[in-house]
Every structure is written in C-alpha cells, then in structure tokens.
Design a protein around this motif. Structure first.
Motif, PDB file in Angstrom:
ATOM      1  N   ALA A   1       0.787  -1.184   0.011  1.00  0.00           N
ATOM      2  CA  ALA A   1      -0.029   0.083   0.050  1.00  0.00           C
ATOM      3  C   ALA A   1       0.945   1.220   0.027  1.00  0.00           C
ATOM      4  O   ALA A   1       0.389   2.215  -0.695  1.00  0.00           O
ATOM      5  CB  ALA A   1      -1.113  -0.100   1.138  1.00  0.00           C
ATOM      6  N   ALA A   2       1.933   1.196   0.793  1.00  0.00           N
ATOM      7  CA  ALA A   2       2.752   2.485   1.011  1.00  0.00           C
ATOM      8  C   ALA A   2       3.547   2.575  -0.627  1.00  0.00           C
ATOM      9  O   ALA A   2       3.638   3.802  -0.931  1.00  0.00           O
ATOM     10  CB  ALA A   2       3.815   2.317   2.004  1.00  0.00           C
ATOM     11  N   LEU A   3       3.917   1.365  -0.953  1.00  0.00           N
ATOM     12  CA  LEU A   3       4.554   1.447  -2.503  1.00  0.00           C
ATOM     13  C   LEU A   3       3.607   2.060  -3.438  1.00  0.00           C
ATOM     14  O   LEU A   3       3.913   3.080  -4.240  1.00  0.00           O
ATOM     15  CB  LEU A   3       5.220   0.451  -2.794  1.00  0.00           C
ATOM     16  N   SER A   4       2.433   1.688  -3.404  1.00  0.00           N
ATOM     17  CA  SER A   4       1.396   1.940  -4.316  1.00  0.00           C
ATOM     18  C   SER A   4       1.066   3.775  -4.232  1.00  0.00           C
ATOM     19  O   SER A   4       0.984   4.306  -5.135  1.00  0.00           O
ATOM     20  CB  SER A   4       0.094   1.401  -4.299  1.00  0.00           C
ATOM     21  N   THR A   5       1.058   3.997  -2.903  1.00  0.00           N
ATOM     22  CA  THR A   5       0.739   5.419  -2.652  1.00  0.00           C
ATOM     23  C   THR A   5       1.983   6.157  -3.217  1.00  0.00           C
ATOM     24  O   THR A   5       1.763   7.476  -4.029  1.00  0.00           O
ATOM     25  CB  THR A   5       0.942   5.702  -1.269  1.00  0.00           C
TER      26      THR A   5
ATOM     27  N   ASN B   1       2.130   6.691  -6.967  1.00  0.00           N
ATOM     28  CA  ASN B   1       1.250   7.905  -7.479  1.00  0.00           C
ATOM     29  C   ASN B   1       2.012   9.160  -7.850  1.00  0.00           C
ATOM     30  O   ASN B   1       1.254   9.802  -9.004  1.00  0.00           O
ATOM     31  CB  ASN B   1       0.151   8.078  -6.719  1.00  0.00           C
ATOM     32  N   HIS B   2       3.182   9.146  -7.377  1.00  0.00           N
ATOM     33  CA  HIS B   2       3.900  10.349  -7.878  1.00  0.00           C
ATOM     34  C   HIS B   2       5.450  10.042  -8.121  1.00  0.00           C
ATOM     35  O   HIS B   2       5.700  11.201  -8.958  1.00  0.00           O
ATOM     36  CB  HIS B   2       4.134  11.126  -6.319  1.00  0.00           C
ATOM     37  N   THR B   3       5.966   9.180  -7.997  1.00  0.00           N
ATOM     38  CA  THR B   3       7.392   9.101  -8.503  1.00  0.00           C
ATOM     39  C   THR B   3       7.610   7.683  -8.635  1.00  0.00           C
ATOM     40  O   THR B   3       7.112   6.550  -8.053  1.00  0.00           O
ATOM     41  CB  THR B   3       8.339   9.690  -7.418  1.00  0.00           C
ATOM     42  N   ASP B   4       8.794   7.291  -9.380  1.00  0.00           N
ATOM     43  CA  ASP B   4       9.273   6.119  -9.597  1.00  0.00           C
ATOM     44  C   ASP B   4      10.704   5.970  -8.622  1.00  0.00           C
ATOM     45  O   ASP B   4      11.387   4.672  -8.944  1.00  0.00           O
ATOM     46  CB  ASP B   4       9.707   5.679 -10.929  1.00  0.00           C
ATOM     47  N   ASN B   5      10.940   6.775  -7.803  1.00  0.00           N
ATOM     48  CA  ASN B   5      12.184   6.703  -7.140  1.00  0.00           C
ATOM     49  C   ASN B   5      12.360   5.544  -5.926  1.00  0.00           C
ATOM     50  O   ASN B   5      11.207   4.980  -5.897  1.00  0.00           O
ATOM     51  CB  ASN B   5      12.257   8.199  -6.233  1.00  0.00           C
TER      52      ASN B   5
ATOM     53  N   ALA C   1      10.887 -12.232   2.670  1.00  0.00           N
ATOM     54  CA  ALA C   1      10.445 -10.973   1.404  1.00  0.00           C
ATOM     55  C   ALA C   1      10.749 -11.643   0.118  1.00  0.00           C
ATOM     56  O   ALA C   1      10.280 -11.597  -0.776  1.00  0.00           O
ATOM     57  CB  ALA C   1      11.172  -9.540   1.824  1.00  0.00           C
ATOM     58  N   ALA C   2      11.879 -12.363  -0.002  1.00  0.00           N
ATOM     59  CA  ALA C   2      12.596 -12.967  -1.168  1.00  0.00           C
ATOM     60  C   ALA C   2      11.305 -14.038  -1.495  1.00  0.00           C
ATOM     61  O   ALA C   2      11.488 -14.273  -2.690  1.00  0.00           O
ATOM     62  CB  ALA C   2      13.864 -13.464  -1.113  1.00  0.00           C
ATOM     63  N   GLN C   3      10.973 -14.749  -0.797  1.00  0.00           N
ATOM     64  CA  GLN C   3       9.837 -15.958  -1.140  1.00  0.00           C
ATOM     65  C   GLN C   3       8.724 -15.343  -1.550  1.00  0.00           C
ATOM     66  O   GLN C   3       7.941 -16.088  -2.003  1.00  0.00           O
ATOM     67  CB  GLN C   3      10.089 -16.717   0.131  1.00  0.00           C
ATOM     68  N   ASP C   4       8.367 -14.275  -0.906  1.00  0.00           N
ATOM     69  CA  ASP C   4       7.050 -13.659  -1.347  1.00  0.00           C
ATOM     70  C   ASP C   4       7.303 -12.129  -1.496  1.00  0.00           C
ATOM     71  O   ASP C   4       6.760 -11.345  -0.673  1.00  0.00           O
ATOM     72  CB  ASP C   4       6.166 -13.710  -0.087  1.00  0.00           C
ATOM     73  N   PRO C   5       7.554 -11.625  -2.692  1.00  0.00           N
ATOM     74  CA  PRO C   5       8.087 -10.493  -2.848  1.00  0.00           C
ATOM     75  C   PRO C   5       6.821  -9.401  -3.256  1.00  0.00           C
ATOM     76  O   PRO C   5       5.979  -9.881  -3.495  1.00  0.00           O
ATOM     77  CB  PRO C   5       8.964 -10.384  -4.134  1.00  0.00           C
ATOM     78  N   ILE C   6       7.289  -8.183  -2.909  1.00  0.00           N
ATOM     79  CA  ILE C   6       6.260  -7.073  -3.284  1.00  0.00           C
ATOM     80  C   ILE C   6       6.271  -6.858  -4.582  1.00  0.00           C
ATOM     81  O   ILE C   6       7.225  -6.958  -5.365  1.00  0.00           O
ATOM     82  CB  ILE C   6       6.872  -5.829  -2.281  1.00  0.00           C
ATOM     83  N   VAL C   7       4.962  -6.542  -5.203  1.00  0.00           N
ATOM     84  CA  VAL C   7       4.932  -6.362  -6.575  1.00  0.00           C
ATOM     85  C   VAL C   7       5.290  -5.018  -6.976  1.00  0.00           C
ATOM     86  O   VAL C   7       4.842  -4.004  -6.246  1.00  0.00           O
ATOM     87  CB  VAL C   7       3.652  -6.743  -7.238  1.00  0.00           C
ATOM     88  N   GLY C   8       6.501  -4.909  -7.811  1.00  0.00           N
ATOM     89  CA  GLY C   8       6.604  -3.308  -8.256  1.00  0.00           C
ATOM     90  C   GLY C   8       7.798  -3.259  -8.732  1.00  0.00           C
ATOM     91  O   GLY C   8       8.494  -4.459  -8.973  1.00  0.00           O
ATOM     92  N   HIS C   9       8.402  -2.042  -8.959  1.00  0.00           N
ATOM     93  CA  HIS C   9       9.773  -2.014  -9.622  1.00  0.00           C
ATOM     94  C   HIS C   9      10.594  -0.856  -8.570  1.00  0.00           C
ATOM     95  O   HIS C   9      10.091  -0.172  -7.909  1.00  0.00           O
ATOM     96  CB  HIS C   9       9.791  -1.399 -11.051  1.00  0.00           C
ATOM     97  N   ASN C  10      11.924  -0.939  -8.758  1.00  0.00           N
ATOM     98  CA  ASN C  10      12.878   0.028  -8.168  1.00  0.00           C
ATOM     99  C   ASN C  10      12.502  -0.263  -6.639  1.00  0.00           C
ATOM    100  O   ASN C  10      12.324   0.772  -5.834  1.00  0.00           O
ATOM    101  CB  ASN C  10      12.525   1.278  -8.704  1.00  0.00           C
ATOM    102  N   ILE C  11      12.664  -1.329  -6.041  1.00  0.00           N
ATOM    103  CA  ILE C  11      12.435  -1.711  -4.804  1.00  0.00           C
ATOM    104  C   ILE C  11      13.617  -2.263  -4.066  1.00  0.00           C
ATOM    105  O   ILE C  11      14.454  -2.973  -4.774  1.00  0.00           O
ATOM    106  CB  ILE C  11      11.246  -2.820  -4.599  1.00  0.00           C
ATOM    107  N   ALA C  12      14.015  -2.085  -3.081  1.00  0.00           N
ATOM    108  CA  ALA C  12      15.177  -2.662  -2.117  1.00  0.00           C
ATOM    109  C   ALA C  12      14.804  -3.075  -1.016  1.00  0.00           C
ATOM    110  O   ALA C  12      13.625  -2.457  -0.395  1.00  0.00           O
ATOM    111  CB  ALA C  12      16.366  -1.650  -2.006  1.00  0.00           C
TER     112      ALA C  12
END
Length: 153
Positions: free
Chosen positions: A97-101, A104-108, A124-135
C-alpha cells in the motif's frame, strides 16, 4: 564528504503521531538541505509498528512523494525494522500500500523493511512485493550478527 543522509520521521514516543507537523517540518528541513547540496536522502518512516499506523504513513508518503518525487536523489524507506509481524499477512500488505501511494507520484527507489528487525530478508524474497525499483533492508550489526545473518544476505 557526505553523500547520503537518512531523514528519520520518528512516529511514536512524541513523534509524528503526537506532533505531526512539527516533526514533519524537521524532515522537510533535512530533505531540502540535502537537495540543495546534491546529497542523496532517505525519507524514513521510523516505526516498529507501521502496519498499525498505515493511514498516517500513507498520508505522510503521499505528501512527501508529491513534494520530492521529482528529485532523483530522494529515496523512501517505508518501514524501519518490523518486529514480529507476519510478512505475508501484515508487513507486505502495508508495504504494498505504501509503495502504491508513492508510485502515484514517483518511480524513485523505495526501501522496504523485513521481519525481525529487518533481518529476515528471505521471507520477502520468497513472497516479494509487486513493483519496481524496490530494495529490501537487511540490518547487520557487526558486533552481534555473525555468519547466520551473513548467509541470509
């Protein structure tokens, strides 16, 4: 020379939940100074219980991402050291949810905490968050953490 600073938004114990605008202004001051000086800066939601403060965190990140998302040297750390929350049913949904928020404004870059004081990165590696530019964060303390935690990395 400094190349990266972390602007930690304290949430509990007199932080954002009690004095939101005062504490937020402190973060803004640090971020503005970092941008002026060409320094990378991490805007950190410094909370061990972020999933229970989700509404506040999402409002904070919406505002910060809108203000600073156009600056490529601004990163977002959305959950500092989750404690014993379950990754799949508590931590991950909050971070998604935080990533999605933010998206809405940036791909940083968005930095995500992992369970057990940001030590259980394998969950987290076994069940990753969906998205890009994530660490994902792994907190390693050289005086107390040894081979077992190094192996997880």
């Amino acid at each position: 020379q400094v190349t990266l600073v972390r602007a930690a938004m304290g949430v509990e114990a007199g932080g954002y939940l009690q004095s939101g605008n005062i504490e937020k202004q402190r973060v803004v001051t640090v971020v503005d100074a970092a941008i002026r000086n060409g320094v990378y800066v991490i805007i950190d939601w410094h909370d061990h219980h972020a999933a229970t403060h989700q509404e506040d965190a999402l409002a904070f990140f919406a505002e910060m991402a809108e203000m600073y998302g156009k600056f490529p040297n601004v990163f977002f750390e959305i959950y500092n050291e989750p404690l014993t929350e379950d990754w799949s049913s508590q931590t991950k949904p909050y971070e998604q949810a935080a990533l999605s928020t933010i998206r809405n404004h940036t791909d940083n870059l968005v930095i995500c905490g992992t369970p057990n004081w940001s030590q259980d990165v394998e969950k987290a590696a076994q069940d990753p968050i969906v998205g890009h530019n994530i660490a994902y964060t792994l907190h390693f303390y050289a005086t107390s953490h040894k081979e077992l935690l190094r192996a997880k990395a």
